[in-house]
Design a protein around this motif. Structure first.
Motif, PDB file in Angstrom:
ATOM      1  N   TYR A 438      18.505  19.193  49.686  1.00 10.36           N
ATOM      2  CA  TYR A 438      18.777  17.826  50.134  1.00 10.36           C
ATOM      3  C   TYR A 438      19.586  17.043  49.101  1.00 10.36           C
ATOM      4  O   TYR A 438      20.518  16.308  49.445  1.00 10.36           O
ATOM      5  N   PHE A 467      24.007  14.093  58.188  1.00  8.98           N
ATOM      6  CA  PHE A 467      22.881  14.281  57.267  1.00  8.98           C
ATOM      7  C   PHE A 467      21.566  13.858  57.920  1.00  8.98           C
ATOM      8  O   PHE A 467      20.542  14.542  57.788  1.00  8.98           O
ATOM      9  N   LEU A 470      20.453  16.478  60.290  1.00 11.25           N
ATOM     10  CA  LEU A 470      19.888  17.623  59.578  1.00 11.25           C
ATOM     11  C   LEU A 470      18.444  17.338  59.149  1.00 11.25           C
ATOM     12  O   LEU A 470      17.552  18.185  59.320  1.00 11.25           O
ATOM     13  N   LYS A 473      16.097  17.394  62.176  1.00 12.88           N
ATOM     14  CA  LYS A 473      15.836  18.745  62.672  1.00 12.88           C
ATOM     15  C   LYS A 473      14.821  19.470  61.799  1.00 12.88           C
ATOM     16  O   LYS A 473      13.931  20.174  62.293  1.00 12.88           O
ATOM     17  N   LEU A 474      14.938  19.303  60.477  1.00 16.74           N
ATOM     18  CA  LEU A 474      14.104  20.066  59.555  1.00 16.74           C
ATOM     19  C   LEU A 474      12.763  19.401  59.244  1.00 16.74           C
ATOM     20  O   LEU A 474      11.795  20.088  58.905  1.00 16.74           O
TER      21      LEU A 474
END
Length: 487
Positions: A438, A467, A470, A473-474
């Motif tokens: 990150y 970003f 991302l 999603k994670l």
């Protein structure tokens, strides 16, 4: 309640209490720059830089020592009374000596002697409020903490606005009256200090209940143990303050006299755009310090510490990129005078440096809960050494960019040192790959947005959206578990 959810709730309240006092300086930047020439604003910056340094000496690590011993003691009242007596004694000695030698002190610090009584009493009042505020945090009373802090901000802001903006206009309309008598030209710095003095006095008054209820029993042996714990914290605090404000003092000393105050003013104004990261990191630290100590004796506390750091990095990476992307929008809102915008190139460096410092505070749990605060002093001293050397060598060459680079290098070195020293002494299962992942993407996107695409807002927003997508999603499921479900 899920302990992590409780932590984030407290952090939000502490965040409000922390954001507003720091936002005060942010809000007042356009006011100060409107009513004061750059040189005079440079003097204000210099005074408040020395405020930060003296605050550390007058606290001398007692706040952190109070947390450590209060959380583990069966006789909490003795810890409170011993701490109060210690702070009262040292503050009293400082006040007397400073008033006796105020002329010499003013010469040494570069102040006009007429400002010294204000400075001395503000420092004394703030020092006396240290333990009451620490007591509120140790007893998990963030709401009262926030109310008192917000009251301080309201009084300070209101008086600044009155003295600097309203009083001059009202005095003209009230020729020969009370308001005309109150107003004095070229008294701006004194008005600023008077505003701070009144706010500090009211704040201490609101916190007096702890002084009234205390039994004032002084435990000499306890005090010695507290001081052994506190002195490395003092050294670390001095080093931190050098990293935070000493660059302004060096800019004033090392740049040519004709431009020193002006350059210091530009640097200080644009430095404040890094405040968004500082606010987040400080609010987080205010929440996690009591959490660290209260959970140190639980089963496998390292797992919770690792989770906290992981989420700090995730949220901090978003803030880093967002501030960089919207830097030009923020400068118009908060640094309105275009004369200061020359220093905008320092903003990504300052925000990144504040992020590194926040990560360091999370990593520092290992030496705080194991009573090895001497390592904190060592790490901070290394950071201060880096700050001083880079500033001394490069300020005459590249000006305030040297100060920005020094800040990043200092806090980055401290972060890395703390991680590697803590690995063997208090292993915490940090998700190193996630943290680097990150952090790296946020830094790369920030460089692309600010330097490569020259702050193009559309491209910046696209990078920020990628970003955020991302992260969603994670991390979506894990964040929901903390904030939406009860354990």
């Amino acid at each position: 309640m899920n302990p992590l959810r409780k932590l984030f709730k407290q952090t939000a309240i502490y965040g409000l209490a922390t954001v507003l006092p720091r936002m005060l300086s942010f809000i007042l930047v356009p006011v100060y720059t409107a009513v004061m020439a750059p040189g005079l604003y440079g003097n204000v910056t210099l005074i408040f830089s020395w405020f930060a340094i003296f605050n550390v000496f007058l606290a001398y690590g007692m706040e952190t020592a109070f947390f450590r011993f209060y959380s583990r003691s069966d006789t909490k009242e003795t810890v409170v009374s011993t701490s109060l007596i210690s702070i009262m004694a040292t503050t009293g000695i400082f006040t007397i000596l400073a008033l006796l030698f105020q002329s010499r002190l003013a010469d040494a610090l570069g102040f006009e002697v007429r400002y010294m009584p204000y400075v001395i009493f503000i420092l004394a009042l703030d020092a006396l409020a240290i333990i009451p505020f620490a007591w509120l945090r140790a007893n998990e009373r963030p709401t009262k903490y926030a109310v008192v802090k917000i009251t301080n901000v309201g009084i300070n802001l209101g008086l600044n606005m009155f003295f600097l903006l309203l009083l001059p206009k009202m005095a003209k309309e009230d020729s020969g009256g009370l308001l005309s008598w109150m107003y004095q030209p070229d008294f701006e710095i004194s008005y600023i200090l008077i505003s701070n003095l009144v706010a500090s006095g009211v704040t201490l008054f609101l916190m007096l209940s702890l002084y009234v209820k205390s039994t004032y029993k002084f435990d000499k042996e306890l005090w010695k143990r507290m001081m052994r714990y506190a002195w490395p914290v003092l050294v670390a605090g001095i080093a931190f303050t050098i990293n935070e404000v000493f660059d302004r003092i060096l800019l004033e000393k090392l740049l040519p006299e004709a431009i020193a105050k002006s350059e210091m003013g530009k640097y200080s104004a644009c430095y404040k755009l890094g405040l968004f990261m500082t606010l987040f990191a400080t609010a987080f630290r205010m929440g996690i310090e009591p959490f660290f100590f209260s959970h140190a004796g639980t089963e496998n506390p390292q797992k919770a510490y690792a989770q906290i750091t992981n989420y700090f990095v995730v949220l901090g990476s978003i803030i880093l990129l967002a501030v960089v992307v919207f830097a030009d929008v923020l400068k118009v809102l908060f640094v309105r005078d275009e004369a200061y915008w020359d220093a905008m190139k320092i903003v990504p460096l300052i925000v990144l440096a504040s992020f590194f410092l926040g990560i360091y505070h999370n990593l520092s749990v290992w030496y705080k809960v194991t009573d090895k605060t001497r390592y904190g002093a060592f790490i901070s001293t290394i950071g201060a050494f880096i700050t001083i050397v880079i500033n001394l060598v490069f300020i005459p060459v590249i000006g305030y960019m040297a100060s920005a680079i020094a800040t990043v290098m200092a806090y980055g070195s401290m972060m890395v040192l703390s991680y590697y020293l803590g690995k063997s002494r208090y292993p915490v299962p940090y998700n190193f790959r996630k943290i680097v992942f990150y952090l790296s993407i946020s830094i790369v996107f920030s460089i692309l947005s600010f330097y490569v695409f020259e702050r193009n807002l559309v491209i910046g927003i696209i990078l920020l959206s990628l970003f955020l997508g991302l992260v969603y999603k994670l991390e979506n499921d894990k964040l929901k578990k903390i904030f939406l479900r009860k354990s």
